[in-house]
Design an enzyme around this catalytic site. Structure first.
Site, PDB file in Angstrom:
ATOM      1  N   ALA A   1      -2.829 -21.829  30.401  1.00  0.00           N
ATOM      2  CA  ALA A   1      -3.768 -21.665  29.401  1.00  0.00           C
ATOM      3  C   ALA A   1      -2.900 -22.567  28.054  1.00  0.00           C
ATOM      4  O   ALA A   1      -1.674 -22.564  28.313  1.00  0.00           O
ATOM      5  CB  ALA A   1      -3.925 -20.425  28.890  1.00  0.00           C
ATOM      6  N   LYS A   2      -3.682 -22.839  27.109  1.00  0.00           N
ATOM      7  CA  LYS A   2      -2.961 -23.336  25.979  1.00  0.00           C
ATOM      8  C   LYS A   2      -3.996 -22.927  24.580  1.00  0.00           C
ATOM      9  O   LYS A   2      -5.054 -22.336  24.990  1.00  0.00           O
ATOM     10  CB  LYS A   2      -3.009 -24.911  25.738  1.00  0.00           C
ATOM     11  CG  LYS A   2      -4.255 -25.602  25.869  1.00  0.00           C
ATOM     12  CD  LYS A   2      -4.480 -27.080  25.507  1.00  0.00           C
ATOM     13  CE  LYS A   2      -3.795 -27.988  26.525  1.00  0.00           C
ATOM     14  NZ  LYS A   2      -3.848 -29.459  26.221  1.00  0.00           N
ATOM     15  N   GLY A   3      -3.587 -22.922  23.519  1.00  0.00           N
ATOM     16  CA  GLY A   3      -4.282 -21.991  22.479  1.00  0.00           C
ATOM     17  C   GLY A   3      -5.487 -22.897  22.137  1.00  0.00           C
ATOM     18  O   GLY A   3      -5.908 -24.157  22.372  1.00  0.00           O
TER      19      GLY A   3
ATOM     20  N   GLN B   1      -9.315 -12.845  16.946  1.00  0.00           N
ATOM     21  CA  GLN B   1      -9.543 -13.927  18.065  1.00  0.00           C
ATOM     22  C   GLN B   1      -9.444 -13.512  19.182  1.00  0.00           C
ATOM     23  O   GLN B   1      -9.491 -14.063  20.112  1.00  0.00           O
ATOM     24  CB  GLN B   1      -8.189 -14.843  17.719  1.00  0.00           C
ATOM     25  CG  GLN B   1      -6.936 -14.430  18.150  1.00  0.00           C
ATOM     26  CD  GLN B   1      -6.149 -13.396  17.283  1.00  0.00           C
ATOM     27  OE1 GLN B   1      -6.774 -12.661  16.475  1.00  0.00           O
ATOM     28  NE2 GLN B   1      -4.807 -13.620  16.947  1.00  0.00           N
ATOM     29  N   GLY B   2      -8.796 -12.074  19.407  1.00  0.00           N
ATOM     30  CA  GLY B   2      -8.865 -11.472  20.718  1.00  0.00           C
ATOM     31  C   GLY B   2      -7.662 -11.171  21.507  1.00  0.00           C
ATOM     32  O   GLY B   2      -7.566 -11.146  22.544  1.00  0.00           O
TER      33      GLY B   2
ATOM     34  N   SER C   1      -2.835 -21.834  16.730  1.00  0.00           N
ATOM     35  CA  SER C   1      -3.069 -21.481  18.145  1.00  0.00           C
ATOM     36  C   SER C   1      -1.933 -21.598  18.907  1.00  0.00           C
ATOM     37  O   SER C   1      -1.871 -21.875  20.073  1.00  0.00           O
ATOM     38  CB  SER C   1      -3.927 -23.109  18.483  1.00  0.00           C
ATOM     39  OG  SER C   1      -5.015 -23.408  17.754  1.00  0.00           O
ATOM     40  N   ARG C   2      -0.878 -20.946  18.535  1.00  0.00           N
ATOM     41  CA  ARG C   2       0.223 -20.734  19.376  1.00  0.00           C
ATOM     42  C   ARG C   2       0.258 -19.358  20.098  1.00  0.00           C
ATOM     43  O   ARG C   2       1.066 -19.175  20.882  1.00  0.00           O
ATOM     44  CB  ARG C   2       1.503 -20.783  18.352  1.00  0.00           C
ATOM     45  CG  ARG C   2       1.670 -19.330  17.380  1.00  0.00           C
ATOM     46  CD  ARG C   2       2.704 -19.601  16.434  1.00  0.00           C
ATOM     47  NE  ARG C   2       4.158 -19.437  17.105  1.00  0.00           N
ATOM     48  CZ  ARG C   2       4.400 -18.291  17.770  1.00  0.00           C
ATOM     49  NH1 ARG C   2       4.027 -16.945  17.403  1.00  0.00           N
ATOM     50  NH2 ARG C   2       5.565 -18.306  18.247  1.00  0.00           N
TER      51      ARG C   2
ATOM     52  N   GLY D   1      -7.632 -21.699  19.127  1.00  0.00           N
ATOM     53  CA  GLY D   1      -8.449 -21.020  17.761  1.00  0.00           C
ATOM     54  C   GLY D   1      -8.762 -22.399  16.806  1.00  0.00           C
ATOM     55  O   GLY D   1      -9.379 -22.296  15.847  1.00  0.00           O
ATOM     56  N   GLU D   2      -8.175 -23.664  16.923  1.00  0.00           N
ATOM     57  CA  GLU D   2      -8.631 -24.721  16.028  1.00  0.00           C
ATOM     58  C   GLU D   2      -9.197 -25.839  16.744  1.00  0.00           C
ATOM     59  O   GLU D   2      -9.589 -26.823  16.222  1.00  0.00           O
ATOM     60  CB  GLU D   2      -7.258 -24.983  15.343  1.00  0.00           C
ATOM     61  CG  GLU D   2      -6.450 -23.893  14.790  1.00  0.00           C
ATOM     62  CD  GLU D   2      -4.950 -24.281  14.663  1.00  0.00           C
ATOM     63  OE1 GLU D   2      -4.236 -24.613  15.402  1.00  0.00           O
ATOM     64  OE2 GLU D   2      -4.514 -24.555  13.351  1.00  0.00           O
TER      65      GLU D   2
END
Lengths: 284, 162, 760
Positions: free
Chosen positions: C710-712, C489-490, C529-530, C714-715
């Protein structure tokens, strides 16, 4: 993993001498892709592999031979894919290659191994069958030839005996014939087909002078649909006739339910694709 | 267990290795040579993580008997780029286009793009999609991989080298 | 510390720090990890879905030359007396313990120096089973006489599950409840009531690097090299199993070849630990791709949803009943049940809500977390439901959504306000990208065209903690010590950008130390996404701590405020040579209010809202049901991006993965046996599956509590993608699809039943 040996014969005679008519654990190897899968899944434990990679013509290459084209069994699928001769003579074979396995497998897998594997899901065997091709088989008692449509005897079973190997495929040139292979996948574009349907026909005006239909994937062996052919032969392929051919095909080919579709759905697909396939080759 | 000594060319150097009959190319490259760029993932020739070149052609190393490497020329991701550490244009394009996430499938894609561009220096989108359709990337960097392939093609054409 | 910033690292699409290693094949994965003297373990798996084990005969396998040892649960008990683990319930045995509960469950392990020999020996093990009736379907499991477990065994770490300890005679591991307003009364007075049922199928993560772990047990300490997303949890749970203090267990994690929620909690770690203790040698287990299907899956579920609507097209009441197929072991399923449960009414402003979300045991492989923690399955139901309601009321689906959407700061089902949640902007942007108000060319020949959109939300697992350490070395360069796992995810790159921004450094110069529990501090896990939010905040605080300590050092050295002396010079002044460190520590735990156990209400149920909308255009073959997605649009609210390219890659990657879960992927079972457990038969997306028009975007937003807004992410695009496509398909065929995947046959059957209904 049990131990085994790998031999690299330089001649056909030597290759046959390494094979054993009484021992199914001795196998000839073309590219080895299918065999490796069987070995990895513990379905096949060899004692000796006879690798044919050092054999030369007639085991390799595509060439003209009068009213036939001959393809050496050790010709890779890639070589067939890129053969100008094959593209000109059998566009149906050329066109099937793009969606057959992947580039890496095509670079290694061979025409002979592809036939000898006896897997009913493969794309090429039903096409060879529809084109009227024959397999040249060498064994301890010499050479014989078998029509590809008669080569398959059951699920992963062929007429090639232990001790024998396929050396060539011989395909009749079919002037005036048009053919298509419909690989019908239902789970993803890149998948084993739910059904494979090859249609090859010669037209006399708008009538079907002669036709061969071969169903694959949903049945144990690539299977000629002779009843459906009979319905179509000599007639103009209108929607009503094609529907009758579809009914006949469905009746003569008992298909199996699997994760690619129910029997009902596969029957439906078969009918749809008989219609679409005939429309495709009917247009010329 | 029968062990056989084989000789072949690996990334431009003549080498020998002792192999057992059941070993595949990836087993041999990993254990005998410490090369880890080609990796076995699906084990069925479907994902392309194990792509290497045999005599200039891309193959699935996981389905290729190591024994059959005798006398061949084998090239892996480790052989790409210059001795001074410069990257191959395809590798650089993958970085510049952001064409990977976890990186596990990346060497396989790079090796496939190498043979694609050798066969077709200016591939169409459709050609790229079909040629690379047998490589799987679960992170799904696919759009970036197509972009990287085209970027590499443009740069190679501009530099006039293979 | 110098106040001048050498770079503006935030908002820059810098390449991943590890780029060169990845394109040259030199990235370190546990896949290749070897230790001297290491043994390989191969697992014998149950071929029965539910059976008692009468006996296991290992003699022939143990006698095979090259086999070191064959291990069963009896051996494991000699080193771990209570060999049960799990994040929510201690229900999973390290190897089958007198009973198998799913086909594929580990029963025994062969250890050998050569993995081929270990594999061969598996065939020589003879297990005597007494077959038991089994239950596969989650709805049947609710009332079945078949009991997957005799009693419930909640883990002490989850206080809210304590009341379940020792409960008998049920397959329901947990039921989540939420009540708001008076749902039944509102149904009674509603102008329209709609009720539908939807299903989602079990799917699998299929990371390209299959599960792998190495245990190296010495007399008084253990080192695990494992492809885990949760190194801190692994250490705590393994220490618990061994009865050891945490400092005797070390967990090291290099990069991962994909995770997606699969490589969380304990997977192979307890098993390799026990094996290494027994063998007194390092032990490695590498699963094959086929074996991964038996490790963990995404929950299938059945979701019944009922809504009341008033005469103005406003939603006034909703009831959600969800039953999750958790498989044989709970894994993190109870948390999926709770987290997906609390957003299962969708992103709509509804005063009267009842939610019941149940985790159910079945004789299937365990289900756990997979990119969305259940949110995508619930959105499949509530957003298909939304479209059906809109169509039946004759309201445009976009207008119906806009009319009912939760606006800024309105209370969500839990009562938590929708703060910094760009629901309307993502929905409107999707509509714009689809050119929603322009009619589609509907059909030609045997092609039916359709268009659909959907919007959804997700709560974030809470409360969870992240800790970061920044170590400024004597020359002014620095290392960042975090237990966040970069699985593609980086996160390494994003965290380095945060450090760089805070300390005025070049992000490429920041050394990010991979997770090693002896070195890197606690982090709850890399999941849900944490990381950008939680660890990003912790890293920021660590950087602030470095700045504070640097300032204190300067003051102690007598420098005036506003001095321009770099940290390396300060250290040199203090120690008289290039020496010393400035160590900054930061930790972060978000505000959280535990939901009321009776009603599920909380003013702070999630640290931030995950928000995504999707749109699709499809062509359906009217004769075969085959669907081609011709356009796919995904728009997320990711707050303010720290690395725009990386965040877009997350949106795009999640969209394609969810496309697979929507169109092609399904674990097929027959008589309790998985029938398609390999990539030959389980079809994940490849390049040909990507729609020709494929757009991924984010809207401008700021997460007030996030690092740099920013927020997560990934989902984000996992949430609403399935219903967007499902809505497009239903729009095309004029019939409702209710279950995924949308195979040609599924769509064909929907068309057939609709035309039958028309005729009758």
């Amino acid at each position: 993993m049990a131990d085994f040996t790998i031999e690299y014969p330089g001649t056909l005679a030597e290759a046959l001498s390494f094979l054993d008519p009484d021992d199914p654990s001795v196998r000839p190897v073309g590219g080895g892709t299918a065999l490796m899968l069987m070995m990895k899944s513990q379905m096949f434990h060899p004692t000796r592999l006879v690798c044919l990679s050092r054999l030369s013509e007639p085991m390799t290459g595509c060439r003209e031979d009068g009213d036939h084209i001959r393809i050496g069994a050790m010709t890779t699928l890639s070589q067939v894919e890129h053969s100008a001769l094959i593209a000109a003579e059998f566009p149906v074979i050329h066109n099937a290659m793009k969606n057959l396995a992947n580039v890496r497998v095509r670079n290694v897998a061979t025409i002979g191994g592809n036939l000898a594997h006896g897997d009913p899901h493969l794309d090429l065997p039903p096409i060879w069958a529809a084109l009227g091709a024959e397999a040249i088989i060498h064994g301890p008692s010499g050479q014989r030839s078998v029509k590809v449509e008669d080569l398959f005897q059951g699920y992963y079973e062929t007429d090639v005996a232990d001790g024998e190997l396929i050396t060539e495929i011989r395909v009749p040139r079919l002037p005036g014939w048009r053919a298509t292979y419909r690989k019908v996948t239902t789970r993803a574009l890149h998948d084993w087909p739910a059904i494979g349907l090859t249609l090859a026909a010669r037209f006399d005006g708008d009538r079907i002078a002669d036709i061969r239909l071969v169903l694959s994937a949903a049945v144990d062996i690539p299977q000629r649909l002779r009843g459906a052919e009979e319905v179509l032969r000599g007639h103009r392929p209108d929607a009503m006739l094609l529907a009758r051919a579809g009914d006949s095909a469905a009746a003569e080919a008992p298909m199996e339910h699997d994760s690619r579709g129910s029997v009902d759905y596969k029957v439906h697909l078969l009918k749809v694709h008989i219609l679409r396939g005939m429309n495709e080759i009917g247009k010329g | 267990m029968t062990t056989r000594h084989i000789s072949f060319t690996l990334n431009g150097r003549a080498v020998t290795a002792s192999v057992q009959p059941h070993e595949n190319l990836i087993d041999m490259l990993t254990t005998a040579f410490g090369l880890r760029g080609a990796r076995e993932s699906c084990g069925q020739g479907l994902c392309g993580c194990c792509t290497v070149h045999v005599d200039g052609q891309a193959v699935s190393g996981c389905l290729f008997l190591a024994d059959m490497a005798e006398g061949t020329r084998i090239d892996t991701i480790e052989g790409l780029g210059g001795a001074d550490g410069t990257l191959d244009p395809v590798q650089q394009a993958f970085i510049d286009a952001g064409a990977f996430q976890c990186g596990f499938c990346t060497p396989g894609f790079v090796m496939m793009v190498k043979t694609l561009l050798a066969d077709d220096p200016d591939p169409s989108d459709d050609t790229i999609r079909h040629y690379l359709s047998g490589n799987l990337c679960r992170c799904s960097a696919y759009p970036e991989i197509v972009a990287a392939t085209k970027l590499a093609a443009r740069r190679i054409a501009a530099e006039g080298r293979p | 510390m110098s106040a001048t910033k050498a770079s503006h690292a935030i908002g820059q699409s810098i390449p991943r720090l590890e780029s060169r290693d990845k394109v040259t094949g030199r990235t370190e994965y546990v896949h290749h990890f070897v230790l001297p003297g290491m043994l390989h373990g191969k697992i014998l798996r149950s071929d029965r879905p539910h059976a008692r084990i009468r006996a296991i005969d290992t003699a022939a396998a143990a006698a095979l030359p090259g086999v070191f040892r064959v291990v069963t649960i009896d051996d494991i008990r000699t080193v771990i007396p209570h060999p049960y683990y799990g994040p929510a319930f201690h229900d999973q045995p390290i190897l089958a313990d007198g009973k198998v509960r799913f086909a594929g469950e580990p029963v025994a392990v062969v250890l050998a120096t050569d993995r081929h020999i270990a594999q061969q020996a598996l065939e020589l093990i003879d297990v005597d089973y007494e077959e038991l009736p089994f239950v596969e379907n989650e709805i049947e499991a609710l009332h079945s006489d078949v009991r997957v477990h005799d009693t419930l065994k909640p883990a002490a770490t989850f206080p809210d599950l304590k009341h379940l300890k020792g409960v008998r005679d049920t397959n329901v591991a947990l039921q989540y409840r939420l009540d708001r307003g008076d749902t039944e009364a509102a149904f009674a007075s509603a102008d329209h009531v709609f009720e539908h049922s939807f299903k989602a199928q079990p799917v699998m993560h299929t990371p390209m690097e299959p599960f792998v772990a190495v245990a190296d047990m010495r007399d008084d300490r253990l080192t695990l090299h494992t492809s885990t997303q949760s190194p801190s949890f692994v250490r705590i749970e393994i220490a618990r199993l061994l009865g050891w203090p945490e400092n005797r267990v070390r967990v090291k994690v290099p990069h991962l070849g994909g995770g997606f929620g699969g490589k969380l909690y304990i997977k192979l770690e307890a098993l390799v630990t026990a094996l290494s203790m027994l063998a007194r040698l390092p032990v490695k287990i590498s699963l094959t791709m086929e074996e991964q299907f038996f490790m963990v899956t995404r929950h299938g579920c059945t979701f019944r949803i009922k809504s009341g609507v008033d005469k103005d097209g406003r939603l006034v009441a909703r009831r959600c009943d969800i039953v999750w197929n958790g498989g044989a072991y709970a894994d993190i399923g109870p948390r999926v049940t709770q987290k997906a449960g609390f957003t299962s009414a969708g992103p709509y402003d509804i005063d009267n809500l009842t939610i019941r979300s149940s985790a159910v045991y079945t004789n299937r492989p365990p289900a756990g977390a997979l990119r969305g923690f259940g949110a995508p399955q619930t959105a499949w139901a509530y957003e298909r439901h939304t479209d059906i309601i809109a169509r039946e009321l004759g309201i445009d689906p976009l207008d119906f959504r806009r009319r009912n959407l939760l606006r800024q700061d309105r209370p969500q089902a839990t009562g938590t306000p929708m703060t910094d949640a760009a629901l309307l902007p993502v929905l409107d942007r999707v509509a714009q990208l689809l050119d929603w108000k322009t009619p589609l060319v509907r059909s030609e020949d045997h092609i039916l065209r359709g268009r659909g959109l959907a919007v959804g939300l997700k709560g974030i697992t809470a409360p969870t903690t992240s800790v970061a350490i920044i170590n400024l070395y004597a020359d002014g360069s620095c290392g960042l010590y975090i237990s966040t796992v970069d699985m593609g995810q980086g996160s390494d790159t994003v965290m380095a950008q945060i450090v760089a921004e805070e300390l005025g450094l070049d992000p490429a110069s920041i050394r990010v130390i991979n997770p090693d529990t002896d070195v890197t501090p606690y982090d709850m896990a890399t999941l849900g996404s944490r990381s950008t939010f939680h660890m990003g905040n912790a890293v920021r605080r660590a950087a602030a701590d470095v700045r504070d300590k640097t300032a204190a050092l300067a003051a102690a050295l007598g420098l005036p405020e506003g001095h321009n002396v770099p940290p390396s010079e300060l250290l040199r002044k203090k120690y008289g040579m290039q020496a010393g460190n400035i160590v900054g520590v930061g930790s972060f735990i978000p505000d959280y209010q535990k939901p009321d156990p009776a009603t599920g209400q909380s003013q702070k149920a999630t640290p931030f809202w995950g928000i995504g909308a999707c749109g699709a255009e499809v062509e359906v073959d009217s004769e075969t049901g085959h669907v081609t997605v011709t356009k796919l649009v995904s728009v997320g609210d990711i707050g303010t991006p720290i690395n725009p390219r990386l965040v877009t890659a997350q949106l795009s990657g999640a969209a394609i993965m969810q496309l697979g879960f929507t169109m092609t992927e399904k674990m097929d079972f027959s008589d309790g046996q998985l029938t398609n457990g390999s990539l030959a038969d389980y079809k994940i997306p490849g390049l040909l599956d990507i729609p020709v028009s494929f757009i991924n975007e984010y809207v401008e937003n700021t997460q007030g509590t996030g690092p740099f807004g920013a927020k997560g992410a990934g989902e984000t695009s996992s949430i609403a993608l399935s219903p967007a496509i499902g809505n497009a398909v239903s729009d095309a065929i004029g019939a409702e699809v209710t279950e995924t995947p949308l195979t040609p046959e599924t769509v064909f059957r929907a068309m057939q039943s609709a035309s039958r209904a028309d005729r009758s």
